[in-house]
Design an enzyme around this catalytic site. Structure first.
Site, PDB file in Angstrom:
ATOM      1  CB  ALA A 149      -0.916   0.008   1.219  1.00  0.00           C
ATOM      2  CB  ALA A 150       1.648   3.879  -2.015  1.00  0.00           C
ATOM      3  CB  ALA A 151      -0.660   6.430   2.596  1.00  0.00           C
ATOM      4  CG  LEU A 153       1.597  10.809   6.306  1.00  0.00           C
ATOM      5  CD1 LEU A 153       1.326  10.680   7.800  1.00  0.00           C
ATOM      6  CD2 LEU A 153       2.091  12.215   5.984  1.00  0.00           C
ATOM      7  CD  GLN A 155       6.372   3.280  -1.280  1.00  0.00           C
ATOM      8  OE1 GLN A 155       5.756   4.161  -1.881  1.00  0.00           O
ATOM      9  NE2 GLN A 155       7.303   2.539  -1.881  1.00  0.00           N
ATOM     10  CB  VAL A 156       3.134  -0.946   3.964  1.00  0.00           C
ATOM     11  CG1 VAL A 156       3.369  -2.246   4.717  1.00  0.00           C
ATOM     12  CG2 VAL A 156       2.681   0.144   4.926  1.00  0.00           C
ATOM     13  CG  ASP A 305      -7.625   7.389  10.958  1.00  0.00           C
ATOM     14  OD1 ASP A 305      -8.828   7.602  10.693  1.00  0.00           O
ATOM     15  OD2 ASP A 305      -6.725   7.379  10.096  1.00  0.00           O
TER      16      ASP A 305
END
Length: 572
Positions: A149-151, A153, A155-156, A305
């Site tokens: 996943a990429a966001a 802030l 990524q993983v 969250d």
């Protein structure tokens, strides 16, 4: 993305949202200043146009204004995504502040997702080797170059340790700290502007909100702090086998990278996969709500969250929590104050609710709380009429924020995070089980809170009610001399104001003001006509057009004022 606003809104569509000018390692302070202030100025211009009748093609109706607000909210969401990580997170934080922003903006900002393009594997490798001090192959013998996943802030990636454990590695986006530093410096100037504004600064602590947002943003990009949060969260639930939290591998952690235990699961909102795995969706809905209530009421440390992307379900039906960058904590004294607020709501006592809100820092003390008290009493009389288990938490929070908007309320971040999380979990629960009701799950916790953990029976309840009433009476009696003394002091200082309104007096004053305005318009019209006449006589006919147009305008204003006076005369 939603439809872009029309040009008549004072806004134009952004360039392609996939360009992401901020997706780089180094940033220009001057360019960011231009980009951010351009956004703010366009927003202020759109707000100014909102009140102008001529900017609406088919008239300024309530429907047209609502449509304008919705399109403006969509434009704000899209622009914040285009401005990058700071504003994506800022928008997500503002989506919890229904006490500051209208419902359309809060709803649209709550949709703000930070699913953005990943940065390159070369950058990932460079960051890991710099942070951990070894070549990537020595740190992780197996490392998947394609992120899970990429966001905005970070990524993983999935990887494997030399000891064989499967892990996930979080890597912070390059240049993020520099971007935050530049953007927050610019936002501080904007906060000062809003605070000093004669309209927007009244009753709002924009600088306090700025400081609060800064604290949350810097904490979220400190991966060591996130690791400590995860460890504390895991310890709080170590005795509950139906909750799982990934373990942190501290040997492979730094401020910009974090290595966690790999705990795969089914996303809690992937209903078809849950059904295929044979899991009880009704039990999962109740478990997710129960887990959060335990965080709030027992541990005082909660996930701030809890959206569906941060909660998964193992094949055995265990809840798995991810992403501990945004956490909230409630001190014991705060929980006691919240208990006072709960008692006030349960007893429909608006005065106690106001006192508790002041103690919690959610309400600014003012000299005249009559309007606020009436609003709160109205809310208590309406939503408390239903049985506890039939109430909707989302409806209650909407009512509360509707009252709070444009009032001297300032909900602390903890309070708004709790309310947003409750509303999110209620939505998750209803997706899992259409008959789910969050308040029904919360009832045992509420009863325990009311009885302070003691066994509940009729005699205990009766004694408790009598005790609370006696305490209330004694507090009122003991506080009466102090309140009288404060009132006399305010009267002596001239701070006590008595407002008396007379309909006839108001009408007379409005008529006098109208007569005065009509006299002014008459004098202006005569002066402009005289000027135009003199210019024509002296052969300057073209120049006479200017005072002629002005004479027509002031004459029209005179006629409109006279029509208003006639309307006042015909009112009963």
């Amino acid at each position: 993305m939603g439809t872009s606003p029309s040009y008549s809104d004072g806004l134009r569509p952004n360039a392609s949202q996939q360009a992401y000018r901020w997706n780089r390692e180094k940033y220009s302070r001057r360019q960011r200043f231009i980009d951010v202030w351009t956004f703010v100025l366009r927003l202020l211009y759109a707000r100014w146009l909102y009140q102008k009748t001529w900017s609406y093609r088919r008239g300024m109706t309530d429907a047209a204004k609502a449509n304008r607000r919705r399109r403006l909210a969509i434009w704000i969401r899209e622009t914040m995504l285009d401005l990058g990580p700071t504003f994506i997170k800022l928008g997500q934080l503002f989506s919890t502040r229904s006490d500051l922003f209208a419902a359309e903006f809060v709803e649209e900002l709550s949709k703000l997702q930070d699913r953005v393009p990943a940065f390159s594997f070369e950058q990932v490798s460079q960051i890991l080797e710099t942070e951990l001090g070894k070549p990537l192959a020595q740190i992780y013998p197996s490392f998947d170059p394609v992120p899970l996943a990429a966001a905005s802030l970070g990524q993983v990636h999935k990887a494997q340790l030399p000891t064989g454990e499967e892990v996930v590695v979080k890597i912070q986006r390059p240049g993020l700290s520099q971007l935050f530093t530049i953007d927050l410096e610019i936002l501080k100037g904007i906060a000062h502007y809003f605070q000093n504004h004669k309209e927007w600064g009244r009753g709002r602590d924009w600088l306090g909100i700025y400081d609060e947002c800064c604290k949350i943003l810097w904490e979220e990009i400190d991966y060591l702090a996130e690791g400590r949060n995860a460890d504390l969260f895991r310890r709080n639930f170590r005795d509950y086998d139906w909750i799982r939290v990934p373990r942190i591998y501290w040997r492979y952690a730094s401020p910009r990278t974090l290595t966690l235990e790999y705990l795969p699961g089914i996303k809690i909102s992937h209903y078809e996969a849950l059904d295929a795995a044979g899991l009880d969706r009704k039990e999962l809905a109740a478990s997710s709500a129960r887990a959060y209530l335990m965080q709030i009421l027992d541990a005082g440390f909660f996930h701030a969250d809890p959206h569906p992307g941060n909660i998964a379900v193992s094949p055995e039906g265990q809840l798995i929590f991810y992403d501990f960058g945004m956490m909230g904590s409630i001190q014991t004294i705060t929980r006691e104050k919240m208990m006072g607020l709960f008692f006030g709501v349960a007893q429909k006592d608006a005065e106690q609710v106001i006192t508790s809100l002041v103690d919690l820092g959610a309400l600014t003390p003012t000299g005249d709380t009559g309007a606020i008290r009436r609003s709160i009493q109205y809310m208590l009389d309406n939503f408390m009429d239903k049985p506890f288990e039939e109430q909707s938490l989302n409806a209650i929070s909407d009512d509360l924020y509707e009252i709070a908007y444009d009032q001297p309320f300032r909900f602390p971040a903890t309070f708004t995070f709790v309310m947003r999380a409750f509303s999110t979990l209620e939505g998750v629960g209803k997706g899992l089980d259409p008959n789910f009701n969050f308040m029904e799950v919360a009832q045992p916790f509420a009863m325990r809170l009311m009885t302070n953990g003691n066994p509940s029976n009729d005699i205990t309840n009766l004694i408790g009610d009598l005790g609370r009433q006696a305490t209330q009476v004694s507090n009122s009696a003991l506080g009466l001399p102090r309140r009288l003394d404060e009132t006399l002091d305010r009267l002596d200082r001239g701070d006590l104001r008595v407002r008396v309104r007379s309909t006839e007096t108001d009408r007379l004053l409005r008529r006098l003001a109208g007569v005065n305005m009509s006299s002014n318009f008459t004098m202006l019209t005569c002066a402009f006509i005289l000027s135009a006449t003199l210019l024509v006589v002296n052969g300057l006919a073209w120049f006479a057009l200017i005072p002629g147009v002005a004479a027509v305008a002031s004459g029209g204003a005179f006629l409109r004022t006279m029509m208003k006076l006639d309307k006042f005369d015909r009112l009963p």
